[in-house]
Design an enzyme around this catalytic site. Structure first.
Site, PDB file in Angstrom:
ATOM      1  N   ASP A 112       0.866  -1.188   0.000  1.00  0.00           N
ATOM      2  CA  ASP A 112       0.000   0.000   0.000  1.00  0.00           C
ATOM      3  C   ASP A 112       0.895   1.228   0.000  1.00  0.00           C
ATOM      4  O   ASP A 112       1.175   1.830   1.033  1.00  0.00           O
ATOM      5  CB  ASP A 112      -0.924  -0.020   1.211  1.00  0.00           C
ATOM      6  CG  ASP A 112      -2.074   0.964   1.073  1.00  0.00           C
ATOM      7  OD1 ASP A 112      -2.092   1.726   0.074  1.00  0.00           O
ATOM      8  OD2 ASP A 112      -2.959   0.987   1.945  1.00  0.00           O
ATOM      9  N   VAL A 113       1.335   1.600  -1.206  1.00  0.00           N
ATOM     10  CA  VAL A 113       2.329   2.668  -1.346  1.00  0.00           C
ATOM     11  C   VAL A 113       1.743   3.934  -1.974  1.00  0.00           C
ATOM     12  O   VAL A 113       2.346   5.002  -1.918  1.00  0.00           O
ATOM     13  CB  VAL A 113       3.550   2.183  -2.154  1.00  0.00           C
ATOM     14  CG1 VAL A 113       4.231   1.024  -1.429  1.00  0.00           C
ATOM     15  CG2 VAL A 113       3.165   1.746  -3.570  1.00  0.00           C
ATOM     16  N   LYS A 114       0.591   3.805  -2.620  1.00  0.00           N
ATOM     17  CA  LYS A 114      -0.142   4.936  -3.210  1.00  0.00           C
ATOM     18  C   LYS A 114       0.766   5.888  -3.976  1.00  0.00           C
ATOM     19  O   LYS A 114       0.714   7.114  -3.818  1.00  0.00           O
ATOM     20  CB  LYS A 114      -0.933   5.696  -2.142  1.00  0.00           C
ATOM     21  CG  LYS A 114      -2.068   4.878  -1.528  1.00  0.00           C
ATOM     22  CD  LYS A 114      -2.895   5.714  -0.571  1.00  0.00           C
ATOM     23  CE  LYS A 114      -4.072   4.920  -0.027  1.00  0.00           C
ATOM     24  NZ  LYS A 114      -3.663   3.870   0.929  1.00  0.00           N
ATOM     25  N   ARG A 115       1.580   5.327  -4.848  1.00  0.00           N
ATOM     26  CA  ARG A 115       2.470   6.157  -5.655  1.00  0.00           C
ATOM     27  C   ARG A 115       1.698   6.792  -6.814  1.00  0.00           C
ATOM     28  O   ARG A 115       0.709   6.242  -7.290  1.00  0.00           O
ATOM     29  CB  ARG A 115       3.629   5.320  -6.195  1.00  0.00           C
ATOM     30  CG  ARG A 115       4.550   4.748  -5.117  1.00  0.00           C
ATOM     31  CD  ARG A 115       5.126   5.834  -4.240  1.00  0.00           C
ATOM     32  NE  ARG A 115       6.188   5.323  -3.376  1.00  0.00           N
ATOM     33  CZ  ARG A 115       6.204   5.437  -2.061  1.00  0.00           C
ATOM     34  NH1 ARG A 115       5.199   6.025  -1.436  1.00  0.00           N
ATOM     35  NH2 ARG A 115       7.213   4.969  -1.360  1.00  0.00           N
TER      36      ARG A 115
END
Length: 307
Positions: free
Chosen positions: A103-106
């Site tokens: 869950d890095v939401k880049r």
């Protein structure tokens, strides 16, 4: 990788993912005390406590679940030691044959987007050698910058047989400030959903795309619309439990085959021992409380889907 995720969901009859989003105030005092005794009250001590906490929860639940979703911000706040704990968590979960959703939401464009994709899903070249950096199986990404930010990720996913979950309608209360705004009479999240379906055709598995969507459990009616818009895209559904979502809210996120969605619970599972329903386990058996919370979540979702 999407096929592995589906197979594990079917094997365990558990369309759920445990969010490994540790905060220090979630971690029992004895775990922190042991880490601080060895490393001091330092970033290294915090990182050691986080990893041991995660490890015990994974050990208690890995046979019940198909996947985990570590939220990178909870590790980044502890600097380099925190990022080492993140990587150790990813590796440990993969050693247990769990699918790992980073869950890095880049969200960026061009070479920057490609670098993010390489870091989390691909291999980086160093001279004549290539290395996996973080090596998650899926990553969450923000589509706000359009195709220029998504296609570099899909290119790496195709090389590595990995996948994405693209933010479409998020579970937070203020998401509507942008996501619900009307464009030509349609809310923005519907337009994003249609684009995710289009991107999904670029990297298809057997029945479902490697490219999925994130749609919050707190918006079940919107989930029903988006399920129709994205029939071949898996939907990652945050917001179960602590944010108010319940099994009965989730039926519209699934297709008629009983697949197509995976439901996330984070603190509702990893900090279950702090909840009234699981207080009898106590701090010393926090991982056992997490296991029971997983069993209860699976039962709740199953009962909702058979109605």
């Amino acid at each position: 990788m999407i096929q592995k995720l589906i197979e594990k969901i079917e094997k365990n009859s558990a369309p759920i993912v445990v969010g490994l989003d540790p905060m220090l105030n979630y971690i029992p005092e004895h775990v922190k005390a042991n880490a601080f005794k060895e490393h001091g009250e330092t970033l290294e001590g915090a990182a050691a406590a986080i990893f041991e906490y995660n490890k015990a929860i994974v050990d208690a639940t890995y046979d019940l679940i198909p996947a985990v979703k570590p939220q990178i911000a909870m590790y980044e706040q502890f600097g380099i030691p925190g990022m080492i704990a993140y990587k150790k968590t990813v590796d440990y979960c993969k050693s247990k044959d769990l699918v790992v959703i980073g869950d890095v939401k880049r969200g960026d464009i061009g070479s920057t987007s490609a670098a993010y994709a390489t870091a989390h899903l691909g291999k980086v070249k160093v001279g004549s050698n290539s290395f996996y950096a973080f090596d998650e199986d899926f990553a969450t990404v923000n589509p706000y910058l359009g195709s220029d930010g998504i296609i570099p990720f899909i290119d790496v996913c195709k090389e590595e047989n990995k996948g994405l979950f693209i933010l479409v309608k998020t579970s937070n209360p203020s998401s509507g400030e942008f996501q619900d705004q009307l464009i030509d009479g349609k809310p923005l999240y519907e337009l994003v959903g249609r684009k995710v379906a289009e991107w999904g055709e670029i990297h298809m598995g057997k029945d479902y795309s490697y490219i999925g969507a994130v749609v919050g459990a707190t918006y079940p009616e919107m989930g029903k619309v988006l399920r129709d818009i994205m029939p071949k895209n898996y939907i990652l559904v945050p917001g179960y439990g602590a944010q108010g979502g319940k099994g009965k809210d989730l039926v519209h996120f699934f297709n008629k085959d009983g697949l197509g969605a995976i439901i996330n619970s984070s603190r509702g599972i990893i900090a279950a021992y702090k909840q009234e329903a699981y207080q009898s386990f106590g701090e010393s058996c926090y991982a056992d409380a997490s296991r029971q919370a997983v069993l209860d979540m699976v039962s709740d979702i199953k009962s909702a889907l058979v109605k």
